[in-house]
Design a protein around this motif. Sequence first.
Motif, PDB file in Angstrom:
ATOM      1  N   THR A 588      12.915   0.594 -15.197  1.00  0.00           N
ATOM      2  CA  THR A 588      12.963  -0.850 -15.796  1.00  0.00           C
ATOM      3  C   THR A 588      13.834  -1.532 -14.535  1.00  0.00           C
ATOM      4  O   THR A 588      13.771  -2.883 -14.526  1.00  0.00           O
ATOM      5  CB  THR A 588      13.850  -0.683 -17.041  1.00  0.00           C
ATOM      6  OG1 THR A 588      13.558   0.138 -17.921  1.00  0.00           O
ATOM      7  CG2 THR A 588      14.093  -1.921 -17.634  1.00  0.00           C
ATOM      8  N   CYS A 676      19.032   0.806 -21.391  1.00  0.00           N
ATOM      9  CA  CYS A 676      17.554   0.995 -20.901  1.00  0.00           C
ATOM     10  C   CYS A 676      16.856  -0.168 -21.686  1.00  0.00           C
ATOM     11  O   CYS A 676      15.914  -0.978 -21.340  1.00  0.00           O
ATOM     12  CB  CYS A 676      16.965   2.138 -21.119  1.00  0.00           C
ATOM     13  SG  CYS A 676      15.178   2.247 -20.480  1.00  0.00           S
ATOM     14  N   ALA A 680      14.797  -3.758 -20.623  1.00  0.00           N
ATOM     15  CA  ALA A 680      13.561  -3.757 -20.922  1.00  0.00           C
ATOM     16  C   ALA A 680      13.170  -4.998 -21.636  1.00  0.00           C
ATOM     17  O   ALA A 680      12.423  -5.684 -21.328  1.00  0.00           O
ATOM     18  CB  ALA A 680      12.974  -2.584 -21.487  1.00  0.00           C
ATOM     19  N   ALA A 693       7.493  -3.410 -18.263  1.00  0.00           N
ATOM     20  CA  ALA A 693       8.896  -3.635 -18.964  1.00  0.00           C
ATOM     21  C   ALA A 693       8.617  -3.741 -20.420  1.00  0.00           C
ATOM     22  O   ALA A 693       9.356  -3.392 -21.532  1.00  0.00           O
ATOM     23  CB  ALA A 693       9.512  -4.853 -18.514  1.00  0.00           C
ATOM     24  N   ILE A 696       8.012  -0.315 -21.753  1.00  0.00           N
ATOM     25  CA  ILE A 696       9.253   0.586 -21.952  1.00  0.00           C
ATOM     26  C   ILE A 696      10.135   0.028 -23.136  1.00  0.00           C
ATOM     27  O   ILE A 696      10.833   0.766 -23.688  1.00  0.00           O
ATOM     28  CB  ILE A 696       9.986   0.214 -20.608  1.00  0.00           C
ATOM     29  CG1 ILE A 696       9.362   0.962 -19.135  1.00  0.00           C
ATOM     30  CG2 ILE A 696      11.583   0.904 -20.670  1.00  0.00           C
ATOM     31  CD1 ILE A 696       9.968   0.811 -17.944  1.00  0.00           C
ATOM     32  N   THR A 697       9.935  -1.313 -23.220  1.00  0.00           N
ATOM     33  CA  THR A 697      10.407  -2.047 -24.497  1.00  0.00           C
ATOM     34  C   THR A 697      10.028  -1.435 -25.795  1.00  0.00           C
ATOM     35  O   THR A 697      10.749  -0.964 -26.512  1.00  0.00           O
ATOM     36  CB  THR A 697      10.264  -3.570 -24.481  1.00  0.00           C
ATOM     37  OG1 THR A 697      10.644  -4.112 -23.357  1.00  0.00           O
ATOM     38  CG2 THR A 697      10.976  -4.188 -25.829  1.00  0.00           C
TER      39      THR A 697
END
Length: 768
Positions: A588, A676, A680, A693, A696-697
């Motif tokens: 991230t 994190c 993200a 991103a 990851i979110t």
Amino acid sequence: MIFAIEEINNSSELLPGITLGYQIHDSCASVPGTIKVAFQLTNGLDVVFHPSDNCSRSGMVLAIIGDSGSTLSMSISRLVGSFDIPQVSYYSTCECLSDKQQYPSFFRTIPSDRFQADALAKLVKHFGWTWIGAVRSDSDYGNNGMASFLDAARKEGICVEYSESFYRAHPRSRVRRVADVIRRSTAVVIVAFLATGEMKLLLEELEKEPSPPRQWIGSETWVTDPQMLRFSFCAGAIGFGIQQSVIPGLREFLLDLPPSKVAASQLLTEFWEDSFNCRLAESAASDRSVCDGSEDLQKLQSPYTDTSQLRVTNMVYKAVYALAHAIHNAVCQETNFTTQCEKLTKLQSKQILTHLKKVHFSQNGYDVSFDANGDPVATYELVNWQKSETGNIEMVTVGHYDASLPVGQEFRLSSNITWMEGRTRVPVSVCSNSCPPGTRKVLQEGKPSCCYDCLPCPEGEISNQTDSNDCFPCPSEFWPNSERNTCLPKPVEFLSYDDILGIILAVFSVGGACLAIITAAVFFNHRASPIVRANNSELSFLLLFSLTLCFLCSLTFIGAPSDWSCMLRHTAFGITFVLCISCVLGKTIVVLMAFKATLPGSNVMKWFGPPQQRMTVVSFTFIQVLICTIWLVLSPPFPMKNLNTYKEKIILECALGSVIGFWAVLGYIGLLAVFCFVLAVLARKLPDNFNEAKLITFSMLIFCAVWITFIPAYVSSPGKLTVAVEIFAMLASSFGLILCIFAPKCFIILFQPEKNTKKNLMNKNESL
């Protein structure tokens, strides 16, 4: 009595050269008459006494034998006891006469009712009867005897439904009332402490309107009376009787009645005329014919000629001999193997009393002695009324009782007892049936202790005895069986590989690890492709490695906990997940730094190159390692048996040791995950063809959601489900990461290779 005295007077061993004299009076069951005769005896007012040189003193008696009735004996003893005149009764059984303060000179050759009462109570207990009726004579004999029995019965746990009394002189309505009580009662067994006269009246009343079958338990007075055997509905009656014996020579003495002896006695004359239904010439005129001299006592069948079952008779015989031995010991001495007696000794009644206390001899096969209360050793025969082959009821000896034997060994019973209605099985007489093991007795309100209900033992408790008053809890690691009569070891429960749930979780764990390895293999085979190179391949491989460890870490939670597995599962879980989140966090940050690097004049990437990324992952992971190390050193997790969650089973689980350490590990993971997730979210709209991103979110959103819901589920889940929830959270968050981050890339690599080009990446960037 006359036979015994003549036998002693003719003996060369007992009182040699001394002749005993006697008088016999009939008390006629009358207290006033008894007292009158007692006064006459103590005052020496004997009109037919002839003093001579052969007599030691005037006609005052030195000892008294009698009476048969307890009340009459009490009247005599209170009078003669003041003058130390010994009195030996052959049939007075009242326990009250053992009181030496009131009756200091009283002795008896028949056992006290205290022994009979104890024997009756033990007999009732022996056959399992706990619910009985009681009937007694309203006299000293019945009242005192029944009081002793009821006291002994209470100690044996026997309950009495009713206790009735009456006397032969009471109105007939009193007898009818007692009979009605017996008819209405539920007790099958009746203990009758009655004299023969009262028992006869009661049975005659019951004969008019029979009651339901009853098992009669009798005292020695009526149960051995041959005249009572005519009541056939009492067949099966059982009770204690005085031991029978044979007195040698007695039958011949009884049958030796020449006419001159009969005519000289009014009593014998009446007996003779009634027995042969004739009249003697000297008797008053009657409608009977004159006896012709052919009458033969040898052929007469009557209680007088039947000497086969001498019971009370033997008590009289022993009483006479006891006094003779006391006199012998007072006036005679053994010298040179010969006996010398002082014939003209002025013998005092007190001397006889003193020696009577010490007599101990054997006569006719029976030992005779007296204890401190003037009572003999209590021995009884157990008598049973049985029907013979001819249909007549006979008394049969079916056992013996000896009170001198050790406790528990007093009885000797045979197995040929016949019960009411000719039954061979012991009748049942209880208020409530026995409570089986697994239940306890609860008394019924307002009823005796023998009336109760049987309630099952409460949960976790047992009773392993019949008729238990209480239930007892099992030890902590045991639990009752379904019958609640024994404690069994609790089953030990843990999440094992044999459980379906354990198998499913293990399959998903191994499957997830395989998926991570396959993904890593795909990335490695296409490591030169633009999509792999564009997404920080080094962190991607490290992330896949950590995910593999996360999946495999779940396996340490399955199986029986041990010291090493408990420490390994929690620390491995904490470290591998921090390693995983650290990699995601690194990716991230790389995305954010890459966007900043595209701005004019920005050189931020040189501050967050590969060395810094590795250092970031190592630093975050090292903190978790430090937390786990402190946890293990200070208070590590350990296996324990959880006895509280389930009462009926043991949960084998890992105790946390330090709760703070556990929540510190979880809190640190959560802190990194939230950090994190925030980064993200900030980078989710950055221009990137494969905007990692966003992926990851989504993955961190799933991760946080899983672990937020894990906390209440973990706290509220019982037993092995706690472990299952923890494994599920680990697998769900791991699958969320691998599917959200790597699944889209693998799909393009494997199924849309045309999109895996630098041109495609550049075009997409330009369009954005």
